[in-house]
Scaffold this motif. Sequence first.
Motif, PDB file in Angstrom:
ATOM      1  N   SER A   1       0.827  -1.191   0.000  1.00  8.77           N
ATOM      2  CA  SER A   1       0.000   0.000   0.000  1.00  8.77           C
ATOM      3  C   SER A   1       0.879   1.267   0.000  1.00  8.77           C
ATOM      4  O   SER A   1       0.653   2.204  -0.768  1.00  8.77           O
ATOM      5  N   VAL A   2       1.900   1.277   0.834  1.00 13.86           N
ATOM      6  CA  VAL A   2       2.786   2.447   0.919  1.00 13.86           C
ATOM      7  C   VAL A   2       3.679   2.535  -0.309  1.00 13.86           C
ATOM      8  O   VAL A   2       3.968   3.622  -0.815  1.00 13.86           O
ATOM      9  N   ALA A   3       4.097   1.378  -0.802  1.00 13.66           N
ATOM     10  CA  ALA A   3       4.970   1.369  -1.993  1.00 13.66           C
ATOM     11  C   ALA A   3       4.243   2.030  -3.157  1.00 13.66           C
ATOM     12  O   ALA A   3       4.804   2.890  -3.849  1.00 13.66           O
ATOM     13  N   GLN A   4       2.987   1.630  -3.360  1.00 13.57           N
ATOM     14  CA  GLN A   4       2.230   2.172  -4.503  1.00 13.57           C
ATOM     15  C   GLN A   4       1.977   3.664  -4.369  1.00 13.57           C
ATOM     16  O   GLN A   4       2.075   4.409  -5.332  1.00 13.57           O
ATOM     17  N   ARG A   5       1.652   4.099  -3.173  1.00 11.96           N
ATOM     18  CA  ARG A   5       1.256   5.504  -2.997  1.00 11.96           C
ATOM     19  C   ARG A   5       2.423   6.452  -2.790  1.00 11.96           C
ATOM     20  O   ARG A   5       2.333   7.628  -3.077  1.00 11.96           O
ATOM     21  N   LEU A   6       3.528   5.917  -2.258  1.00 19.19           N
ATOM     22  CA  LEU A   6       4.606   6.817  -1.836  1.00 19.19           C
ATOM     23  C   LEU A   6       5.996   6.389  -2.326  1.00 19.19           C
ATOM     24  O   LEU A   6       6.677   7.161  -3.018  1.00 19.19           O
ATOM     25  N   LEU A   7       6.369   5.165  -2.000  1.00 21.60           N
ATOM     26  CA  LEU A   7       7.786   4.808  -2.164  1.00 21.60           C
ATOM     27  C   LEU A   7       8.244   4.778  -3.615  1.00 21.60           C
ATOM     28  O   LEU A   7       9.416   5.026  -3.900  1.00 21.60           O
ATOM     29  N   THR A   8       7.320   4.491  -4.527  1.00 23.65           N
ATOM     30  CA  THR A   8       7.696   4.463  -5.948  1.00 23.65           C
ATOM     31  C   THR A   8       7.710   5.876  -6.544  1.00 23.65           C
ATOM     32  O   THR A   8       8.056   6.057  -7.705  1.00 23.65           O
ATOM     33  N   LYS A   9       7.347   6.866  -5.742  1.00 24.41           N
ATOM     34  CA  LYS A   9       7.202   8.226  -6.287  1.00 24.41           C
ATOM     35  C   LYS A   9       8.179   9.233  -5.702  1.00 24.41           C
ATOM     36  O   LYS A   9       8.179  10.386  -6.103  1.00 24.41           O
ATOM     37  N   VAL A  10       8.954   8.809  -4.711  1.00 18.72           N
ATOM     38  CA  VAL A  10       9.861   9.765  -4.052  1.00 18.72           C
ATOM     39  C   VAL A  10      11.282   9.191  -4.057  1.00 18.72           C
ATOM     40  O   VAL A  10      11.474   7.979  -4.208  1.00 18.72           O
ATOM     41  N   PRO A  11      12.278  10.091  -3.883  1.00 14.91           N
ATOM     42  CA  PRO A  11      13.672   9.630  -3.956  1.00 14.91           C
ATOM     43  C   PRO A  11      14.179   8.985  -2.668  1.00 14.91           C
ATOM     44  O   PRO A  11      15.164   9.434  -2.098  1.00 14.91           O
ATOM     45  N   ILE A  12      13.501   7.931  -2.221  1.00 15.51           N
ATOM     46  CA  ILE A  12      14.005   7.216  -1.041  1.00 15.51           C
ATOM     47  C   ILE A  12      14.826   6.021  -1.530  1.00 15.51           C
ATOM     48  O   ILE A  12      14.401   5.306  -2.455  1.00 15.51           O
ATOM     49  N   ALA A  13      16.004   5.836  -0.964  1.00  9.99           N
ATOM     50  CA  ALA A  13      16.877   4.734  -1.405  1.00  9.99           C
ATOM     51  C   ALA A  13      16.343   3.405  -0.883  1.00  9.99           C
ATOM     52  O   ALA A  13      15.807   3.343   0.234  1.00  9.99           O
ATOM     53  N   VAL A  14      16.518   2.357  -1.688  1.00 13.20           N
ATOM     54  CA  VAL A  14      16.037   1.031  -1.286  1.00 13.20           C
ATOM     55  C   VAL A  14      16.664   0.612   0.050  1.00 13.20           C
ATOM     56  O   VAL A  14      16.012  -0.008   0.891  1.00 13.20           O
ATOM     57  N   ARG A  15      17.936   0.999   0.258  1.00 17.10           N
ATOM     58  CA  ARG A  15      18.603   0.599   1.509  1.00 17.10           C
ATOM     59  C   ARG A  15      17.997   1.287   2.741  1.00 17.10           C
ATOM     60  O   ARG A  15      18.255   0.878   3.874  1.00 17.10           O
TER      61      ARG A  15
END
Length: 239
Positions: A85-99
């Motif tokens: 849910s968070v990945a779809q709405r936020l994490l795929t859209k902002v420059p947060i590093a996978v680590r």
Amino acid sequence: MREVNILSDHEETCLAAAAWLCYHVAKRATGGFSLAISGGSTPDRFFEILSQGSFAAAMPWKALQLFWVDERCVPMDHADANFTSVAQRLLTKVPIAVRNIHRIPAEAGPYEGAAHYRETLRKYFGASAPVFDLVMLGMGTDGHVASLFPGHPALEAATDSAVPVIVSGGMSGVHPPVDRITLTLPLLNRAKAAMFLVTGREKHEVVRAVLDDNDAVYPASWIRNERTVWFLDERASEG
Ligand code: 6PG
């Protein structure tokens, strides 16, 4: 210390909570900021807001270390997975590093997934008990927080840890009715601050029982962080 912010509706509440979060993280971000977030549907809009415009620009993504307070034992890409849910709405859209993303591998099952997550916590926080900079919590209509449900033994867990929450034998009030992995109450309470995001009339009675009476029946009453900031809409606050 408890602070309660009451906004007119769900949208305004999510906006205010997102603004507070950006400001709170930005002020403290030097050296990293550990945030553990909740699932459920209430924060969906909150996560969308954080992915947009001035909110996304204000958040120090490089410093943010993202964890979860709980996860449902479903496949990682399942619609009920808090991570997805968070990945779809936020994490795929902002420059947060996978680590910087420390998910709970609940698809491995409640016991193995909890063991993996404990190792994740140990790697980040070291041997001493994890102290999050902030835990972001929702609340169910039964007063549960994270996956700490009224009457469930996980609520009594005395360790600073991540534990399995077995509900597959049948436990009312757990939606979806799947096993979970959750941070324990002592660990949540150890965080430097807690933030609640709760909206909707159906939660009004429990909100009042928690805020006015600290009614111990409800796990939310057991959250006693040094600083606890509530974001409520009028329906949740006044009914
Ligand atoms: C979860 C949660 C849980 C949630 C509450 C509120 O994974 O289910 O982390 O604690 O915050 O159930 O959920 P709603 O926002 O959907 O009411």
